[in-house]
Scaffold this active site. Structure first.
Site, mmCIF file in Angstrom:
data_model
loop_
_atom_site.group_PDB
_atom_site.id
_atom_site.type_symbol
_atom_site.label_atom_id
_atom_site.label_comp_id
_atom_site.label_asym_id
_atom_site.label_seq_id
_atom_site.Cartn_x
_atom_site.Cartn_y
_atom_site.Cartn_z
ATOM 1 N N ASP A 64 31.128 24.690 47.482
ATOM 2 C CA ASP A 64 31.582 23.621 46.630
ATOM 3 C C ASP A 64 30.474 22.758 46.347
ATOM 4 O OD1 ASP A 64 32.930 21.034 46.129
ATOM 5 O OD2 ASP A 64 34.587 21.688 46.954
ATOM 6 N N SER A 147 30.458 17.784 27.061
ATOM 7 C CA SER A 147 31.753 17.792 26.259
ATOM 8 C C SER A 147 31.784 17.140 25.164
ATOM 9 C CB SER A 147 32.756 17.541 27.350
ATOM 10 O OG SER A 147 33.981 17.373 26.629
ATOM 11 N N TYR A 160 38.235 11.436 32.849
ATOM 12 C CA TYR A 160 37.496 12.695 32.223
ATOM 13 C C TYR A 160 36.547 12.108 31.400
ATOM 14 C CZ TYR A 160 35.960 17.215 30.409
ATOM 15 O OH TYR A 160 35.261 18.242 30.104
ATOM 16 N N LYS A 164 32.398 12.459 31.864
ATOM 17 C CA LYS A 164 31.783 13.157 30.787
ATOM 18 C C LYS A 164 30.590 12.238 30.071
ATOM 19 C CE LYS A 164 32.649 17.539 31.724
ATOM 20 N NZ LYS A 164 31.172 18.238 32.222
#
Length: 278
Positions: A64, A147, A160, A164
């Site tokens: 992880d 992204s 999110y 990013k």
């Protein structure tokens, strides 16, 4: 393979068992690299090994990215197996399925923030911390998966998008801190058909972003981006990763994000593409 842009390179890719991570791993192998793929799903990692033309050049590590000790172990195993580390691809991430602020309760917001930022941001930072001493030795590089949400809104929800944007800042800061020995760049991808999952804290870990692409039928309007027919196949996004990893091809480049998003940055206000009449 010999003669590829990454011939003889040793690479560590987080989130390398599926999606863009796996596509990058397969492309790097085709370019001559040896690759350690790190992820939480051992079956996915084993599948990458089985699919390789030369399995001896793939090393799977089940871990992880929130586990610093595991990341240090992955770096050590990469050096032990392949003799060095040339490139870290920090890639593992989760998406929030565009869950807007008004659709998040206070408790959901609290727990989902911690999960998304610990994977998407801290996971990158911990990987860089584990890898930088070996990258200094090889004058290597870090390539981060960014992204369109690193620059623009509505590529996700606030969690999110914020994560990013944070990765973009992290990339730029590390490019400064690790220069001149280590280059740090990013690839800002647009939407693609992958197994990208949602956070467990929002009970979205059983879904994948690919499901939304599967629903698109032949009568579905083209996406509102200038390149209407831009690919959603993750394999078509891998070229910039090769470019940024290859020191002979991108040696003077650091602190830069290559956008691979179908032209979102030049999208007009009145229509997605100014040349629709052509």
């Amino acid at each position: 393979m010999s003669g590829g842009w990454l011939d003889g390179y040793a690479v560590l890719i987080t989130g390398g068992g599926s999606g863009i991570g796996r596509a990058v791993a397969e492309r790097f192998l085709a370019e001559g690299a040896s690759v350690t793929v790190l992820g939480r799903d051992a079956d996915q990692l084993d599948d990458v090994v089985r699919g390789a033309a030369d399995p001896s050049r793939v090393h799977p590590v089940t871990a992880d990215v929130r586990d610093s000790d595991a990341l240090h172990r992955a770096v050590a195993e990469t050096v032990d197996r392949f003799g060095k580390l040339d490139t870290l691809v920090a890639n593992a991430g989760v998406w929030d399925y565009q869950r807007q602020l008004t659709r998040l309760g206070a408790k959901e917001l609290d727990t989902a923030f911690d999960e998304i930022f610990s994977i998407n941001v801290k996971g990158y930072l911990l990987a860089a911390e584990a890898a930088w001493p070996e990258l200094v030795k090889t004058r290597g590089s870090i390539v981060m998966t960014l992204s369109n949400a690193s620059f623009y809104v509505n590529g996700g929800g606030p969690l999110y998008t914020a994560s990013k944007h944070a990765c973009l800042g992290l990339m730029r800061e590390l490019a400064y801190e690790l220069a001149p020995k280590v280059r740090v760049n990013g690839v800002a991808c647009g939407g693609m058909n992958t197994d990208l999952r949602g956070p467990e804290s929002l009970s979205l870990d059983g879904r994948s972003i690919g499901a939304s692409f599967a629903k698109r039928g032949p009568d579905t309007p083209p996406p509102p981006i200038p390149l209407h027919d831009s690919s959603t196949d993750p394999r078509d996004f891998t070229g910039p990763y090769v470019l940024l990893a290859a020191r002979d091809q991108s040696g003077p480049i650091t602190g830069h994000a290559i956008s691979v998003d179908g032209g979102i940055g030049v999208r007009g206000f009145g229509s997605a593409a100014g040349g629709d009449h052509l």
